[in-house]
Each structure stands twice: as structure tokens, then as C-alpha cells.
Design a protein around this motif. Structure first.
Motif, PDB file in Angstrom:
ATOM      1  N   LEU A  57       0.733  -1.385   0.017  1.00 24.36           N
ATOM      2  CA  LEU A  57      -0.021  -0.036  -0.045  1.00 24.36           C
ATOM      3  C   LEU A  57       0.704   1.149   0.024  1.00 24.36           C
ATOM      4  CD1 LEU A  57      -2.937  -0.747   2.273  1.00 24.36           C
ATOM      5  CD2 LEU A  57      -3.149  -0.043   0.195  1.00 24.36           C
ATOM      6  N   ASP A  58       2.097   1.339   0.752  1.00 29.41           N
ATOM      7  CA  ASP A  58       2.782   2.570   0.657  1.00 29.41           C
ATOM      8  C   ASP A  58       3.170   2.950  -0.693  1.00 29.41           C
ATOM      9  OD1 ASP A  58       2.563   2.379   3.591  1.00 29.41           O
ATOM     10  OD2 ASP A  58       4.419   1.443   3.848  1.00 29.41           O
ATOM     11  N   SER A  59       3.747   1.892  -1.284  1.00 28.88           N
ATOM     12  CA  SER A  59       4.381   2.290  -2.745  1.00 28.88           C
ATOM     13  C   SER A  59       3.115   2.664  -3.662  1.00 28.88           C
ATOM     14  CB  SER A  59       5.034   1.319  -3.345  1.00 28.88           C
ATOM     15  OG  SER A  59       4.498   0.185  -3.557  1.00 28.88           O
ATOM     16  N   ALA A  60       1.970   1.902  -3.585  1.00 27.09           N
ATOM     17  CA  ALA A  60       0.823   2.145  -4.185  1.00 27.09           C
ATOM     18  C   ALA A  60       0.138   3.402  -4.314  1.00 27.09           C
ATOM     19  CB  ALA A  60      -0.274   0.856  -3.910  1.00 27.09           C
ATOM     20  N   GLN A  61       0.087   4.005  -2.804  1.00 28.05           N
ATOM     21  CA  GLN A  61      -0.242   5.306  -2.551  1.00 28.05           C
ATOM     22  C   GLN A  61       0.377   6.377  -3.476  1.00 28.05           C
ATOM     23  OE1 GLN A  61      -0.560   6.169   1.587  1.00 28.05           O
ATOM     24  NE2 GLN A  61      -1.319   8.179   1.334  1.00 28.05           N
ATOM     25  N   GLU A  62       1.466   6.333  -3.253  1.00 27.79           N
ATOM     26  CA  GLU A  62       2.518   7.038  -3.987  1.00 27.79           C
ATOM     27  C   GLU A  62       1.993   7.069  -5.673  1.00 27.79           C
ATOM     28  OE1 GLU A  62       7.118   8.175  -5.307  1.00 27.79           O
ATOM     29  OE2 GLU A  62       6.504   6.808  -3.406  1.00 27.79           O
ATOM     30  N   ARG A  63       1.982   6.170  -6.108  1.00 27.75           N
ATOM     31  CA  ARG A  63       1.777   5.911  -7.654  1.00 27.75           C
ATOM     32  C   ARG A  63       0.537   6.355  -7.855  1.00 27.75           C
ATOM     33  NH1 ARG A  63       3.873   6.703 -10.359  1.00 27.75           N
ATOM     34  NH2 ARG A  63       3.442   5.208 -12.266  1.00 27.75           N
ATOM     35  N   VAL A  64      -0.810   6.055  -7.128  1.00 20.93           N
ATOM     36  CA  VAL A  64      -2.018   6.305  -7.354  1.00 20.93           C
ATOM     37  C   VAL A  64      -1.798   8.061  -7.239  1.00 20.93           C
ATOM     38  CG1 VAL A  64      -4.323   6.450  -6.807  1.00 20.93           C
ATOM     39  CG2 VAL A  64      -3.112   4.483  -6.609  1.00 20.93           C
ATOM     40  N   GLU A  65      -1.431   8.686  -6.290  1.00 17.43           N
ATOM     41  CA  GLU A  65      -1.445   9.966  -6.349  1.00 17.43           C
ATOM     42  C   GLU A  65      -0.809  10.810  -7.498  1.00 17.43           C
ATOM     43  OE1 GLU A  65      -3.038  11.912  -4.521  1.00 17.43           O
ATOM     44  OE2 GLU A  65      -3.280  11.300  -2.412  1.00 17.43           O
ATOM     45  N   ASP A  66       0.349  10.101  -7.872  1.00 20.12           N
ATOM     46  CA  ASP A  66       1.059  10.455  -9.137  1.00 20.12           C
ATOM     47  C   ASP A  66      -0.039  10.507 -10.391  1.00 20.12           C
ATOM     48  OD1 ASP A  66       3.567  11.173 -10.878  1.00 20.12           O
ATOM     49  OD2 ASP A  66       3.079   9.155 -11.665  1.00 20.12           O
ATOM     50  N   VAL A  67      -0.744   9.430 -10.362  1.00 18.82           N
ATOM     51  CA  VAL A  67      -1.700   9.593 -11.496  1.00 18.82           C
ATOM     52  C   VAL A  67      -2.625  10.366 -11.350  1.00 18.82           C
ATOM     53  CG1 VAL A  67      -3.381   7.734 -12.492  1.00 18.82           C
ATOM     54  CG2 VAL A  67      -1.205   6.747 -12.076  1.00 18.82           C
ATOM     55  N   ARG A  68      -3.281  10.541 -10.294  1.00 19.33           N
ATOM     56  CA  ARG A  68      -4.305  11.303 -10.225  1.00 19.33           C
ATOM     57  C   ARG A  68      -3.766  12.940 -10.652  1.00 19.33           C
ATOM     58  NH1 ARG A  68      -7.299  13.383  -6.438  1.00 19.33           N
ATOM     59  NH2 ARG A  68      -5.447  13.614  -4.987  1.00 19.33           N
ATOM     60  N   ARG A  69      -2.765  13.134 -10.297  1.00 19.73           N
ATOM     61  CA  ARG A  69      -2.172  14.728 -10.829  1.00 19.73           C
ATOM     62  C   ARG A  69      -2.230  14.711 -12.268  1.00 19.73           C
ATOM     63  NH1 ARG A  69       1.015  13.698  -5.902  1.00 19.73           N
ATOM     64  NH2 ARG A  69       2.908  12.820  -7.306  1.00 19.73           N
ATOM     65  N   ALA A  70      -1.943  13.887 -12.872  1.00 22.01           N
ATOM     66  CA  ALA A  70      -1.894  13.688 -14.379  1.00 22.01           C
ATOM     67  C   ALA A  70      -3.263  13.937 -15.004  1.00 22.01           C
ATOM     68  CB  ALA A  70      -1.333  12.756 -14.818  1.00 22.01           C
ATOM     69  N   VAL A  71      -4.430  14.132 -14.489  1.00 21.43           N
ATOM     70  CA  VAL A  71      -5.562  14.475 -15.238  1.00 21.43           C
ATOM     71  C   VAL A  71      -5.500  15.786 -15.847  1.00 21.43           C
ATOM     72  CG1 VAL A  71      -8.108  14.741 -15.024  1.00 21.43           C
ATOM     73  CG2 VAL A  71      -6.948  13.063 -13.412  1.00 21.43           C
ATOM     74  N   PRO A  72      -5.949  15.723 -17.208  1.00 20.49           N
ATOM     75  CA  PRO A  72      -5.636  16.997 -18.122  1.00 20.49           C
ATOM     76  C   PRO A  72      -6.769  17.851 -18.104  1.00 20.49           C
ATOM     77  CG  PRO A  72      -6.415  15.045 -19.491  1.00 20.49           C
ATOM     78  CD  PRO A  72      -6.163  14.632 -17.951  1.00 20.49           C
ATOM     79  N   PHE A  73      -6.781  18.861 -18.583  1.00 19.63           N
ATOM     80  CA  PHE A  73      -7.593  20.056 -18.895  1.00 19.63           C
ATOM     81  C   PHE A  73      -8.244  20.564 -17.558  1.00 19.63           C
ATOM     82  CE2 PHE A  73      -9.169  17.394 -22.702  1.00 19.63           C
ATOM     83  CZ  PHE A  73      -7.896  17.955 -23.288  1.00 19.63           C
ATOM     84  N   GLY A  74      -7.598  20.672 -16.344  1.00 16.12           N
ATOM     85  CA  GLY A  74      -8.157  21.199 -15.086  1.00 16.12           C
ATOM     86  C   GLY A  74      -8.934  20.401 -14.419  1.00 16.12           C
ATOM     87  N   ALA A  75      -9.261  19.114 -14.735  1.00 20.37           N
ATOM     88  CA  ALA A  75      -9.984  18.227 -14.162  1.00 20.37           C
ATOM     89  C   ALA A  75      -9.467  17.399 -13.150  1.00 20.37           C
ATOM     90  CB  ALA A  75     -10.851  17.225 -15.125  1.00 20.37           C
ATOM     91  N   THR A  76     -10.299  17.082 -11.986  1.00 22.30           N
ATOM     92  CA  THR A  76      -9.862  16.121 -11.013  1.00 22.30           C
ATOM     93  C   THR A  76     -10.295  14.752 -11.032  1.00 22.30           C
ATOM     94  OG1 THR A  76     -11.524  17.047  -9.571  1.00 22.30           O
ATOM     95  CG2 THR A  76      -9.381  18.325  -9.718  1.00 22.30           C
ATOM     96  N   CYS A  77      -9.740  13.945 -10.094  1.00 19.94           N
ATOM     97  CA  CYS A  77     -10.441  12.512  -9.869  1.00 19.94           C
ATOM     98  C   CYS A  77     -10.341  12.360  -8.363  1.00 19.94           C
ATOM     99  CB  CYS A  77      -9.968  11.634 -10.759  1.00 19.94           C
ATOM    100  SG  CYS A  77      -8.267  10.845 -10.281  1.00 19.94           S
ATOM    101  N   SER A  78     -11.108  11.194  -8.078  1.00 22.36           N
ATOM    102  CA  SER A  78     -11.351  10.633  -6.747  1.00 22.36           C
ATOM    103  C   SER A  78     -10.704   9.274  -6.941  1.00 22.36           C
ATOM    104  CB  SER A  78     -12.432  10.923  -6.208  1.00 22.36           C
ATOM    105  OG  SER A  78     -13.030  12.216  -6.017  1.00 22.36           O
ATOM    106  N   ALA A  79     -10.196   8.539  -5.943  1.00 19.30           N
ATOM    107  CA  ALA A  79      -9.751   7.220  -5.965  1.00 19.30           C
ATOM    108  C   ALA A  79      -9.885   6.453  -4.754  1.00 19.30           C
ATOM    109  CB  ALA A  79      -8.272   7.274  -6.564  1.00 19.30           C
ATOM    110  N   GLY A  80     -10.339   5.251  -4.883  1.00 19.61           N
ATOM    111  CA  GLY A  80     -10.118   4.326  -3.763  1.00 19.61           C
ATOM    112  C   GLY A  80      -9.202   3.220  -3.967  1.00 19.61           C
ATOM    113  N   LEU A  81      -8.270   3.021  -3.008  1.00 24.59           N
ATOM    114  CA  LEU A  81      -7.154   2.451  -3.006  1.00 24.59           C
ATOM    115  C   LEU A  81      -7.428   0.867  -1.994  1.00 24.59           C
ATOM    116  CD1 LEU A  81      -4.347   1.312  -4.204  1.00 24.59           C
ATOM    117  CD2 LEU A  81      -3.375   3.063  -2.647  1.00 24.59           C
ATOM    118  N   THR A  82      -6.836  -0.101  -2.235  1.00 22.34           N
ATOM    119  CA  THR A  82      -6.751  -1.021  -1.332  1.00 22.34           C
ATOM    120  C   THR A  82      -5.844  -2.226  -1.742  1.00 22.34           C
ATOM    121  OG1 THR A  82      -7.960  -2.825   0.088  1.00 22.34           O
ATOM    122  CG2 THR A  82      -8.661  -2.705  -2.276  1.00 22.34           C
TER     123      THR A  82
END
Length: 468
Positions: free
Chosen positions: A400-425
Motif C-alpha cells: 500500500l505504501d508504494s501504491a499510494q504514491e503511484r495513485v497520487e502521481d496518476v491523479r495529478r496527471a488528469v488533463p484540462f484542469g479536471a480532477t479525480c477521486s480514487a479508492g485504493l486497497t
């Protein structure tokens, strides 16, 4: 009918009317001069149609297209000139020196057109044409043989081979009879008329009125070629050459005849000594080689089609990401490996409002741009798939520790000023895919309820037990 730079177009009715007139002129008891002049006029008109077809061509292509008809016209000039001066020329003499090269040029043009087809199976139509050409050649040469065996370099042999090549070219150009434009039908009719005319002229010469019938068929050959070259449907007919289509009944039937040709030749000999055993052996070897090559292309075509179908089944058509089916396969494989991994479900925030404000096209563009951005950030072993609608699924190897960092990196890449929510397990050993995804989905909805644009982590069952 329109008149333009490339001459007056011929409709199907115009071609049919011209064909009936020239055939009638050759068959009716009219003066020889009238029949000859009509025939000569049609031959020259065919040359002009080849030089000025219904579609625009560069000069060098028009020269190549007109070359065989120029040679035909030269031969017709000699033939009719001989009749006018009272010294008819035999077909097997000087005239053949003109007409045989013209046949060769036409056959070469047809085979070259087949070789350049943009076909999935590459040279499949060309191989079909060659198979039919060899088979029909065997039948024609076996029929014209008078018992002493086929003479390889005789005029009759050349005529038979060239006629067979034209039939093969027609077979390759026309995968089926349905849906063909008029230009294709007229081209097929021209080749058939020419084949029958040659048979009548060379093998049925003793039949009453054989000369008139053969001349009528040759005139019909010219008229149908004019109709083909001047038809408004010439452009769609040429365009269809590049289409991938399965062979129709016509080509399948001709291929069947070609394959049985050596056997038919043996049966034609009945119980007499086989004078053409060399022809049977050579044709059998050629047909075997061509058939093996054709089968190889068919197998390659089937293999490519299967791979394309598999790709289509496993990819999302809009974003080109793996789809739900492909994700299920990836998740099952990850569970079977028993190695630690995490799963995240990501959802674009306020996507419906984005669609309503900017339109569905803009929504699709956002989905595609997001998929492209996320795909570019993936590391080895990571997989992102379209889960459905504006939801995506992400598999990350490790804890989970490394996955949390990867998911946050992916979330920041959403284009056009949009955002996203995520659930991780994280996956717990022995856990089924449904239970794992349900927990990730619950974490996603917790992120939505918490204000969106955030990541919520759901601990696996064993971690929860340790915490209590």
C-alpha cells in the motif's frame, strides 16, 4: 451523360446499344467493306478510349494503358488492308505478330494491377489469377491438341495461354458477382467474348459462318472495353480493387475448375496413349506450388484476423485502454501469481456536469486525454483499464505504501484542469476479485463523500484485524 476532358461517358444502355449494332453489322449479309470499316472504327474507338478514359490518369499511365490497344489497331489495319487489296492475311502469320504481344501487354497490366492490390492477404488475388490461368491453359491446350502433343512455341499455344491469363485476371479482379459496378461487368464480358472468339476462329473454323461469328465477338470485345473505359462507374470499379473481400462463387468455381484441369486432361485422352503427359506433369507441379502459396497466405490472413479480433475484444474502442473483460483477465492472473499487489478505482469528478456544460464531444476528449496521460505514467507491471463510464481501474504491484504514491502521481496527471477521486486497497491472500473490487469501490465512494479530488485507502481484512 456528361462530356468532359476525358471524353463522353458511356452508360450501360449506350454500351448495350453499341454492342448490338456492331454485332448485327458483322452477322448480317452486308458488303464486306461495310463490315470491315465498322470493325475498324470500333478498334480505333477503343484505342481512343484507352488514351482518354473516364478517370484522370498521368500521361505515363495513359501511355501504358493505350499500348496494347495501339498494337491491336496496327494489327487490324494490316488485316483490313489485306482484305481491301484482295490478299487476306492468315491469323497465324503476320497478324499474330501484332495481336499476341497486345494480349501479353493486357495480361501483364491485369496481373500488375492485382499485385498492387491493398489486400489483407497481400498477393492472394494475384495467386488466384495465376491458378486459374494455369488451369484454363491446360484445358485449352489439351483441347486444341490434335494428338501429337502440345507444341510449346506454336501460335495456338500462345493464344490459349493468353486467353487463359485474361480469364485469370478477370477472376482476380472480381471476387464475386454481386454488387459489381457496370464497368466490372463489361470488362468480364469483354474477356469472355474474346475467349469465345478465339476458340471459334482457331478451332471451329470449319463451322458455317465461323468467320462472321468470330468477327462479331471480337467487335463485341472492343465495344465492351470502350464501355468499361468510358463508364461513369470506372472509378468505383477501380476503387473496389483495393477492397478486402472474401472470394465469391465465381472465383471459387473457377479455382475448382483450375484444380481439376490436369485430371480433366487425362480423362480427355480416354484410353489412348497420353501425348500430353509433360503438360499434365508441369501443370500439376505449378498448381501445387501456387496452391501451397495461396494456403500460406490464407493461414496468415486468418492469423492476423484472429489477432485483430482479440485486440478489439480486449480494448476499449474510445480510449484504446484495456476494457472490463481484459481487466478481469489481468486481475485473475495477478491473483494466481500470489504476489502482493494493490487495486485502485478512479473516477473523474463532476464528469456529468462537464458533459452538460461543454458537450459529449468534449467529454469524450477528456476521457481520451486522461487515458493517454495515465498510460504514459505507467511503470513495469502496472495496468490501467477503463472500468466503465468515467471510471478507471489501476493495478499496482507491491504494498500500500508504494501504491499510494503511484495513485497520487496518476491523479495529478488528469488533463484540462479536471480532477479525480480514487479508492485504493491491497489484495489479501485467498481473496476473490469481487471482494477486492467491492472494497476499492467503497473507498472511492468515501472519497466522493469526503469532498472529491482525494484518495481514500481501505485496509485489507488482515490489517483491519491487527488494528483491533
Amino acid at each position: 451523360m456528361s462530356t468532359g476532358r476525358f471524353g463522353k461517358a458511356w452508360s450501360g444502355r449506350a454500351a448495350a446499344g453499341a454492342a448490338m449494332v456492331v454485332v448485327a453489322v458483322q452477322l448480317l449479309p452486308l458488303p464486306l467493306a461495310v463490315r470491315n470499316l465498322t470493325y475498324y472504327a470500333v478498334a480505333l474507338a477503343c484505342l481512343r478510349a484507352a488514351w482518354r478514359p473516364a478517370i484522370a490518369l498521368p500521361t505515363r499511365y495513359r501511355l501504358v494503358l493505350a499500348a496494347p490497344f495501339a498494337v491491336f489497331a496496327a494489327g487490324e489495319t494490316l488485316d483490313i488492308g489485306g482484305d481491301f487489296v484482295g490478299h487476306p492475311l492468315p491469323l497465324s502469320g503476320l497478324l499474330s505478330a501484332f495481336w499476341l504481344p497486345a494480349y501479353a501487354l493486357m495480361g501483364a497490366l491485369g496481373l500488375r494491377a492485382l499485385a498492387s492490390r491493398r489486400h489483407r492477404d497481400g498477393l492472394g488475388p494475384l495467386l488466384d489469377a495465376l491458378i486459374v490461368s494455369v488451369g484454363v491453359s491446360v484445358l485449352l491446350l489439351g483441347w486444341v491438341d490434335e494428338g501429337g502433343g502440345v507444341q510449346l512455341f506454336s501460335t495456338g499455344t500462345f493464344w490459349g495461354v493468353y486467353d487463359a491469363v485474361l480469364v485469370g485476371v478477370a477472376c482476380g479482379l472480381l471476387p464475386g458477382l454481386r454488387g459489381q459496378p457496370p464497368a466490372a461487368w463489361m470488362l468480364l464480358g469483354a474477356f469472355v467474348a474474346n475467349l469465345v472468339a478465339d476458340v471459334v476462329a482457331y478451332e471451329l473454323v470449319s463451322v458455317p459462318h465461323a468467320e462472321e461469328v468470330s468477327n462479331a465477338l471480337w467487335a463485341l470485345f472492343y465495344v465492351l472495353l470502350i464501355g468499361t473505359l468510358r463508364s461513369p462507374s470506372l472509378r468505383p470499379a477501380v476503387a473496389r480493387i483495393g477492397l478486402t473481400r472474401a472470394p465469391g462463387p465465381l472465383r471459387i468455381a473457377l479455382l475448382g475448375v483450375a484444380l481439376l484441369a490436369p485430371t480433366a486432361l487425362l480423362l480427355m485422352e480416354e484410353h489412348e496413349p497420353i501425348a500430353d503427359i509433360g503438360l499434365v506433369v508441369v501443370s500439376s507441379v505449378l498448381l501445387t506450388g501456387l496452391i501451397m502459396a495461396r494456403l500460406g497466405l490464407l493461414l496468415r490472413t486468418v492469423s492476423l484476423a484472429a489477432r485483430e479480433l482479440e485486440t478489439e475484444v480486449r480494448r476499449d474502442p474510445l480510449t484504446d485502454l484495456p476494457n472490463r473483460r481484459s481487466w478481469d483477465f489481468t486481475l485473475a492472473r495477478a491473483i494466481a501469481s500470489a504476489q502482493p499487489f494493490c487495486v485502485a478505482i478512479l473516477d473523474l469528478d463532476a464528469f456529468k456536469a462537464y458533459n452538460d456544460r461543454l458537450g459529449h464531444q468534449a467529454g469524450d476528449e477528456l476521457l481520451c486525454a486522461t487515458a493517454f496521460a495515465w498510460s504514459g505514467r505507467l511503470r513495469k507491471g502496472e495496468v490501467v483499464a477503463r472500468w466503465g463510464g468515467e471510471e478507471f481501474a489501476l493495478l499496482v504491484p507491491g504494498g500500500l505504501d508504494s501504491a499510494q504514491e503511484r495513485v497520487e502521481d496518476v491523479r495529478r496527471a488528469v488533463p484540462f484542469g479536471a480532477t479525480c477521486s480514487a479508492g485504493l486497497t491491497a489484495w489479501a491472500p485467498g481473496e476473490t476479485p469481487d471482494v477486492l473490487l467491492e472494497r476499492a469501490d467503497e473507498a472511492l465512494y468515501a472519497a466522493k463523500r469526503g469532498g472529491r479530488d482525494r484518495l481514500v485507502i481501505a485496509s485489507p481484512p488482515h490489517a483491519q484485524a491487527l488494528a483491533r
